[in-house]
Design a protein around this motif. Structure first.
Motif, short mmCIF file in Angstrom:
data_model
loop_
_atom_site.label_atom_id
_atom_site.label_comp_id
_atom_site.label_asym_id
_atom_site.label_seq_id
_atom_site.Cartn_x
_atom_site.Cartn_y
_atom_site.Cartn_z
N UNK A 321 0.82 -1.21 0.00
CA UNK A 321 0.00 0.00 0.00
C UNK A 321 0.86 1.27 0.00
N UNK A 322 1.87 1.39 0.87
CA UNK A 322 2.74 2.57 0.79
C UNK A 322 3.45 2.70 -0.55
N UNK A 323 3.86 1.57 -1.15
CA UNK A 323 4.49 1.64 -2.46
C UNK A 323 3.52 2.19 -3.49
N UNK A 324 2.26 1.73 -3.45
CA UNK A 324 1.25 2.22 -4.39
C UNK A 324 1.01 3.71 -4.22
N UNK A 325 0.94 4.15 -2.94
CA UNK A 325 0.75 5.59 -2.68
C UNK A 325 1.96 6.38 -3.16
N UNK A 326 3.15 5.89 -2.87
CA UNK A 326 4.36 6.60 -3.26
C UNK A 326 4.53 6.70 -4.77
N UNK A 327 4.09 5.69 -5.51
CA UNK A 327 4.28 5.68 -6.96
C UNK A 327 3.10 6.24 -7.73
N UNK A 328 2.08 6.71 -7.02
CA UNK A 328 0.93 7.33 -7.70
C UNK A 328 1.39 8.56 -8.48
N UNK A 329 0.94 8.65 -9.70
CA UNK A 329 1.29 9.80 -10.53
C UNK A 329 2.58 9.65 -11.32
N UNK A 330 3.26 8.50 -11.21
CA UNK A 330 4.50 8.30 -11.96
C UNK A 330 4.25 7.77 -13.37
N UNK A 331 3.02 7.35 -13.65
CA UNK A 331 2.72 6.80 -14.96
C UNK A 331 2.95 5.30 -15.06
N UNK A 332 3.42 4.68 -13.98
CA UNK A 332 3.63 3.24 -14.00
C UNK A 332 2.28 2.52 -13.98
N UNK A 333 2.17 1.44 -14.73
CA UNK A 333 0.92 0.70 -14.77
C UNK A 333 0.74 -0.11 -13.49
N UNK A 334 -0.46 -0.61 -13.29
CA UNK A 334 -0.79 -1.32 -12.05
C UNK A 334 0.07 -2.56 -11.85
N UNK A 339 4.32 -5.33 -8.94
CA UNK A 339 5.59 -6.06 -9.02
C UNK A 339 6.62 -5.47 -8.07
N UNK A 340 6.76 -4.14 -8.09
CA UNK A 340 7.70 -3.47 -7.19
C UNK A 340 7.26 -3.66 -5.74
N UNK A 341 5.96 -3.56 -5.50
CA UNK A 341 5.47 -3.70 -4.14
C UNK A 341 5.71 -5.08 -3.57
N UNK A 342 5.53 -6.12 -4.37
CA UNK A 342 5.72 -7.47 -3.85
C UNK A 342 7.20 -7.77 -3.60
N UNK A 343 8.07 -7.35 -4.50
CA UNK A 343 9.48 -7.69 -4.34
C UNK A 343 10.18 -6.69 -3.42
N UNK A 344 9.73 -6.72 -2.16
CA UNK A 344 10.39 -6.00 -1.08
C UNK A 344 10.66 -6.97 0.05
N UNK A 400 6.30 -6.74 -20.15
CA UNK A 400 7.10 -5.53 -19.89
C UNK A 400 8.57 -5.66 -20.24
N UNK A 401 9.07 -6.85 -20.44
CA UNK A 401 10.50 -7.03 -20.71
C UNK A 401 10.81 -7.14 -22.17
N UNK A 402 12.06 -7.54 -22.47
CA UNK A 402 12.50 -7.80 -23.85
C UNK A 402 12.16 -6.64 -24.79
N UNK A 403 12.92 -5.60 -24.68
CA UNK A 403 12.66 -4.47 -25.55
C UNK A 403 12.17 -3.25 -24.83
#
Length: 418
Positions: A321-334, A339-344, A400-403
């Protein structure tokens, strides 16, 4: 201590021989050493029981954290960070404090026998992440470099950032428990912080300039720069201890100053700090052995539904949840945010903080629930993130990868026994 050292050395040798084969099965160094510690160092049945209260154990744990804080901080590439500061800055500036706050509130609500100081300790101790437990993610070039770089920078800096909070929480808890010789919480911890920062800035900057200047004049033997970096890391830690400063902050700030001040035209900072990083990784394997020998049995003995609930919350809502709040508005997709939130994953720093709490507080009746929840969360993280890394990376890479822009030039993860 000699029998423990002998067994530990043989286990590390065995893991080193089979490390690549084991990595293919998602069996990392922390898993191997923790299992070995549980089977061999357990005081209930182990042939070489480990005494976690031994002074040598405390020194090992503290020096391990200091070396890794120094090497992590020194490897931060400031020019690269300035070009892509958005995601790491949000993770560290918004996500990390929110994780500490949310973790503290959850601990206070779930555990009635925890004081607010110990609840703060739990929230702060479980906030930092460990890239070593998600090496498969950070080193997989199918994952966009921007994502890998963000995870790597976050894990390299968040343990140093939360260290003052952990120190403050332990000092406050010690005062509440009436420990003699403890200073008065905030004032003492604040002074230690200032002294540690001053020592780190001066020693890190001066040593970098001295080594660089001597290298240009040809005064430094082969390997001398690495030895100088190691001396800076250990010296900042030891000098802060002598002068009453925060030794961990001194090592962390010294690493930042050293990495920023060392000229890249003389040598790459990654090469110069290789020795303190390598020594820190070796000692980290010993800490994972201690984790399996002392903390895992204690956690299993005192596990409860509340402990398990907090561990699950810590790895999901309290992190994501804090990761989602922190990354709001960056243009990153859900999917990327998830992915970033889980791999902590929670790892070495949390283990070290738990052992430091035992050292400084030592009252298992009071501090026991806090130690148990930290140990259970780390144990669950080692298992859950290890098992999920491969499948989730493959799934994420398909879309999201390969290219993806910059998808082949990510950072090298700090190993820490992975």
């Amino acid at each position: 201590m000699e029998p423990v050292l002998a067994v530990l050395s043989l286990v590390v040798l065995g893991w080193a021989v089979l490390s690549r084969r084991l990595a293919g099965w998602n069996i990392t160094g922390p898993v191997v050493l923790s299992a070995a510690g549980f089977l061999l160092g357990n005081q209930a049945w182990g042939p070489v029981p480990v005494d976690v209260d031994a002074p040598s154990v405390h020194l090992l744990v503290e020096l391990t954290l200091a070396l890794l804080l120094f090497s992590d901080a020194s490897r931060v590439n400031l020019p690269t960070l300035r070009r892509d500061v958005g995601i790491p800055a949000r993770l560290l500036g918004i996500g990390l404090p929110a994780s500490v706050l949310l973790g503290t509130l959850a601990a206070a609500l779930l555990f009635n026998d925890l004081t607010w100081a110990l609840a703060l300790f739990v929230g702060a101790a479980l906030a930092p992440t460990d890239a070593a437990l998600s090496t498969q993610v950070i080193e997989d070039e199918r994952v966009p470099a921007r994502v890998r770089r963000a995870l790597n920078i976050e894990s390299g800096l968040n343990d140093g950032i939360v260290t003052p909070i952990v120190v403050f929480a332990l000092a406050l808890a010690a005062t509440q428990l009436g420990h003699s010789g403890e200073d008065s919480g905030g004032v003492g911890a604040g002074l230690e912080l200032v002294i540690g920062i001053a020592i780190g800035v001066v020693l890190g900057f001066v040593s970098a300039k001295l080594l660089a200047g001597a290298s240009r004049r040809g005064w430094v033997i082969h390997g001398g720069r690495r030895l100088g970096a190691l001396a800076t890391a250990v010296g900042s830690f030891a000098l802060a201890e002598v002068l009453g400063g925060n030794a961990f902050i001194a090592a962390f700030v010294a690493g930042m100053a050293f990495g920023a001040a060392f000229p890249p035209d003389v040598a790459a900072v990654d090469e110069v700090v290789e020795l303190p990083e390598l020594l820190g990784e070796v000692l980290a394997l010993g800490v994972w052995f201690l984790f399996g020998a002392a903390l895992v049995p204690f956690a299993l003995e005192h596990v409860s539904l509340a402990t398990l609930a907090y561990a699950v919350l810590s790895l999901t809502i309290i992190r994501m949840l804090p990761v989602a709040v922190g990354l709001a508005g960056t243009g990153l997709d859900t999917q990327t945010v998830g992915f970033i939130g889980w791999f902590g994953p929670r790892g070495l720093a949390s283990v070290v903080f738990a052992i430091l709490a035992i050292e400084q507080l030592g009252e298992f009746e009071t501090v026991g629930p806090a130690i148990s929840v930290v140990a259970v969360t780390v144990l669950l993280s080692v298992l859950a993130h290890g098992v999920s890394a491969g499948p989730l990376v493959r799934r994420y890479a398909r879309s999201h990868g390969d290219g993806a822009p910059g998808g082949h030039s990510g950072p090298r993860a700090r190993r820490r026994g992975a």
